[in-house]
Design an enzyme around this catalytic site. Structure first.
Site, short mmCIF file in Angstrom:
data_model
loop_
_atom_site.label_atom_id
_atom_site.label_comp_id
_atom_site.label_asym_id
_atom_site.label_seq_id
_atom_site.Cartn_x
_atom_site.Cartn_y
_atom_site.Cartn_z
CD GLN A 102 -3.40 -4.23 6.38
OE1 GLN A 102 -3.08 -3.32 5.71
NE2 GLN A 102 -4.02 -5.21 6.22
CG ASP B 199 -10.05 -0.18 4.90
OD1 ASP B 199 -9.49 -0.57 3.54
OD2 ASP B 199 -8.90 -0.57 5.65
CE LYS C 261 -3.84 -2.53 2.23
NZ LYS C 261 -4.60 -2.80 3.28
#
Ligand code: NDP
Length: 296
Positions: free
Chosen positions: A100, A123, A56
């Protein structure tokens, strides 16, 4: 007469999307001094999470973003993590914040996700964004299901009226996947571990999405001939030579002989997830700066 499915090349589609984003960012940088900013927070040493975060970070840099990774030990307190998130919420140079998952057991994921400003929740997991998605309001969409929809539309065009079956009902994949398919006017069935006659349910699907977390779980004879199969699963399995490899939730070789089109693992849904993360970050940047930013 055996057929062979079209392989949906998610890696190539994701590369094309990243390239389009990079070009857009280059153009934006000519007019604005601050590029889109993505902050990724990693707690602990989970090897798979470390790989995802590095990817990422790198892909955000390659797209021309300001890319920051915050690595914290797994004994960080929930309060310290939230203080970090609150600082990023206030930082005008940060447009996207991603924590994460999974987090260590002593930290409540729900509390952490709730602490992220919904406008920076790239997200798409914040309850406000989930609510907006369900009601059809503009919102940041969860990256993996959003990537699956992009692959389906590029493969099939209009999805209206198709029968879609989603196997798996997690909050990060299965449920939002079903919501997005409904938004595309599919007739959606959600299957899970309590579903009866799962093979028969799957055989109804024009679009079959597998998000179960079990290697090779969906069998070839569960697939309607010509169906489009999206395999979200990422499972590491041992190989005979003592190594390991990644496989999906679908028995790929058997499915390929029946399906019309199928995503491989690796190289299908996985690369699309990060491409959609970059897209969400750019979208957030454009909204926050009141810029026109038509993203396909
Ligand atoms: P979860 O473990 O959270 O959910 C799995 C789902 O599968 C559950 O809803 C469960 O049902 C269902 N399930 C389990 N066993 C069966 C069964 N025998 N029959 C029918 N349904 C069953 O997984 P995730 O959704 O987080 O992830 C799914 C897969 O996708 C994993 O392999 C993960 O690694 C991968 N993944 C890939 C991503 C990507 O970028 N490509 C991103 C995120 C995940 P129940 O609710 O009834 O228990």
């Amino acid at each position: 007469m055996p057929t062979t499915a079209t392989i949906i090349d998610g890696k190539a589609v994701a590369a094309q999307i990243r390239e389009e984003i990079a070009q857009r960012v280059t153009a934006l940088k000519r007019e604005r001094s601050v590029p889109p900013g993505l902050a990724v927070i990693l707690v602990g040493e989970d090897p798979a999470s470390q790989v995802y975060v590095r990817s990422k970070e790198r892909q955000a840099q390659e797209a021309g973003f300001k890319s920051l990774a915050y690595r914290r030990p797994d004994d960080i307190s929930e309060e310290q993590l939230i203080t970090l998130i609150e600082g990023l919420n206030e930082d005008p140079t940060i447009d996207g914040i991603l924590v994460q998952l999974p987090l260590p057991a002593h930290i409540d994921e729900g509390v952490v996700i709730n602490a992220i400003s919904p406008e920076k929740d790239v997200d798409g997991f914040h309850p406000i964004n989930v609510g907006r998605m369900i009601t059809g309001a503009p919102s940041l969409l969860p990256c993996t299901p959003f990537g699956c929809i992009q692959l389906l539309k590029r493969t099939l065009g209009d999805l209206s009226g198709l029968d879609a079956v989603v196997v798996g009902r997690s909050n990060i994949v299965g449920k939002p996947m079903a919501a997005l398919l409904l938004r595309e006017n599919c007739t959606v069935t959600m299957a899970h571990s309590r579903t009866r006659n799962l093979a028969d349910v799957c055989r109804r699907a024009d679009i079959l999405v597998a998000a179960v977390g079990k290697p090779g779980f969906v069998q070839g004879d569960w697939i309607k001939p010509g169906a489009t199969v999206i395999d979200v699963g990422i499972n590491r399995v041992a190989t005979a030579d003592g190594g390991s490899r990644l496989v999906g939730d679908v028995d790929f070789e058997a499915a390929k002989a029946v399906a019309g089109a199928i995503t491989p693992v690796p190289g299908g849904v996985g690369p699309m997830t990060i491409a959609m993360l970059l897209r969400n970050t750019l979208e957030s940047y454009c909204r926050r700066n009141r810029l026109e930013c038509e993203l396909g």
